[in-house]
Design an enzyme around this catalytic site. Structure first.
Site, short mmCIF file in Angstrom:
data_model
loop_
_atom_site.label_atom_id
_atom_site.label_comp_id
_atom_site.label_asym_id
_atom_site.label_seq_id
_atom_site.Cartn_x
_atom_site.Cartn_y
_atom_site.Cartn_z
N HIS A 80 3.44 -4.09 -17.31
CA HIS A 80 4.18 -4.62 -16.16
C HIS A 80 5.16 -5.72 -16.57
O HIS A 80 6.19 -5.92 -15.92
CB HIS A 80 3.21 -5.11 -15.07
CG HIS A 80 2.82 -3.99 -14.15
ND1 HIS A 80 2.43 -4.19 -12.84
CD2 HIS A 80 2.79 -2.65 -14.34
CE1 HIS A 80 2.18 -3.02 -12.27
NE2 HIS A 80 2.38 -2.08 -13.17
N TRP B 191 -14.70 6.38 -9.56
CA TRP B 191 -16.06 5.84 -9.69
C TRP B 191 -16.72 6.54 -10.88
O TRP B 191 -17.64 6.03 -11.47
CB TRP B 191 -16.83 6.11 -8.40
CG TRP B 191 -15.92 5.82 -7.25
CD1 TRP B 191 -15.70 4.66 -6.63
CD2 TRP B 191 -14.97 6.76 -6.67
NE1 TRP B 191 -14.70 4.78 -5.68
CE2 TRP B 191 -14.24 6.07 -5.69
CE3 TRP B 191 -14.69 8.11 -6.89
CZ2 TRP B 191 -13.24 6.66 -4.93
CZ3 TRP B 191 -13.69 8.70 -6.13
CH2 TRP B 191 -12.98 7.97 -5.16
N ARG C 241 -2.20 -3.23 -18.89
CA ARG C 241 -1.35 -3.23 -17.70
C ARG C 241 -0.46 -4.47 -17.67
O ARG C 241 0.71 -4.38 -17.27
CB ARG C 241 -2.21 -3.16 -16.42
CG ARG C 241 -1.39 -2.93 -15.19
CD ARG C 241 -2.19 -2.39 -14.02
NE ARG C 241 -1.31 -1.67 -13.11
CZ ARG C 241 -1.10 -2.03 -11.84
NH1 ARG C 241 -1.76 -3.06 -11.33
NH2 ARG C 241 -0.27 -1.33 -11.09
#
Ligand code: HEM
Ligand SMILES: Nc1c(Br)cnc2ccccc12
Length: 290
Positions: free
Chosen positions: A49, A188, A45
């Protein structure tokens, strides 16, 4: 804006493979991070980004200048939580002060994809740290509460077509959302640290229910405890995207091939590489018997 890759003759493949190995060994060592997901997903990430601020219309933003090191860019809400990835990289920068931030953040993402059993991603050095005043304004990174038209438009700014957009979103096979970072919760169930085409398989096979989560944001939840963002789910709502999702769900090799090429393209958007600039394909720790 023009960003020319700096070809550093004093540094060789071995120098960069050494940094790759240091990152890879640290991922392996610090395996307890985020409920034993580990640092791989958040390093992907960070690289994404760092690159996702690119705008093809004026060639601004992107990974070249390493402006993710400045607090302005870090304060973009879309970057909440990435401080953990930058903290992970601090000791690497101390040990290898000669690498630019742009090169390190993108190298870390390539290392994470490969060490999590994803495809080999080609990587080229040469990004040069730029001053703080070249930091793009906040607001260029995508917002999850949107549908297919927004997704297509957003990726067009990064010069990515439908196939590339679907492939890139496949990185959501990794890691998870965190309520405190983005206001989205879960999954989860299988918050994974293996790079596979599972994201596409889940999209097609699970029953998805759009509902408000405990932060009041809309997300899709499945009985198994998986979740999808609205921008994830858009990929099965739009007929053109759906066709590609089905292909990648049924052919992991096709997904890997497309991801390898468009992830490199994402990390290199906005950079002009001289013809003598080297291209590296790093060995995984396993391939080096490390
Ligand atoms: C429309 C485009 C996208 C949107 C709206 C989006 C949104 C998000 C959000 C909201 C999160 C959760 C962050 C958190 O709560 O910690 C996330 C996580 C993540 N995203 Fe995306 N994303 C997009 C595209 C991408 C792309 C192109 C990549 C990489 C190629 C990517 C890789 C990841 C990874 C690896 C995580 C997990 C991070 C972790 O586990 O800490 N995403 N994304
Ligand atoms: N694991 C994920 C799934 Br499964 C679906 N969507 C995501 C969006 C962001 C981060 C992780 C996921």
């Amino acid at each position: 804006v023009v960003h020319i890759a700096a070809v550093n003759k004093d540094r060789s493949f071995d120098d960069y493979q050494r940094i790759y190995n240091t990152i890879a060994e640290k991922i392996r060592e610090e395996d307890e991070y985020d409920g034993y997901i580990g640092y791989g997903p958040i390093l992907v990430r960070l690289g994404w980004h760092s690159s996702g601020t690119y705008d093809k219309n004026d060639n601004t933003g992107g990974s070249y200048g390493g402006t993710m090191r400045f607090k302005l860019e870090q304060s973009d809400g879309a970057n909440n939580g990435l401080g953990n990835a930058r903290a992970f990289m601090e000791p690497i920068l101390k040990e290898f002060p000669w690498i630019s931030h742009g090169d390190l953040y993108t190298l870390g993402a390539v290392c994470a994809v490969q060490e999590l059993q994803g495809p080999k991603v080609k990587w080229r050095p040469g990004r040069v740290d730029m001053p703080e005043d070249t930091t793009p304004k906040n607001g260029r990174l995508p917002d999850a509460a949107n549908g297919a038209d927004y997704v297509r438009n957003f990726y067009a700014r990064l010069n990515m077509n439908d196939r590339e957009a679907v492939a890139l979103t496949g990185a959501h096979c990794l890691g998870r959302t965190h309520l405190k970072n983005s206001g989205f919760d879960g999954p989860w169930g299988a918050a994974s640290n293996s790079f596979t085409n599972e994201f596409f398989v889940n999209l097609l096979n699970e029953q998805w229910k759009l509902q408000k989560n405990k932060a009041g944001n809309m997300q899709y939840d499945s009985p198994k405890g998986y979740m999808m963002l609205e921008t994830d789910y858009a990929l099965v709502q739009d007929p053109a995207y759906l066709k590609i999702v089905k292909e990648f769900a049924n052919n992991e090799g096709a997904f890997f091939k497309e991801f390898a090429s468009c992830f490199q393209k994402l990390l290199e958007n906005g950079i002009d590489y001289p013809k003598d600039a080297p291209t590296y394909v790093f060995k995984t720790l396993d391939e080096q018997d490390l």
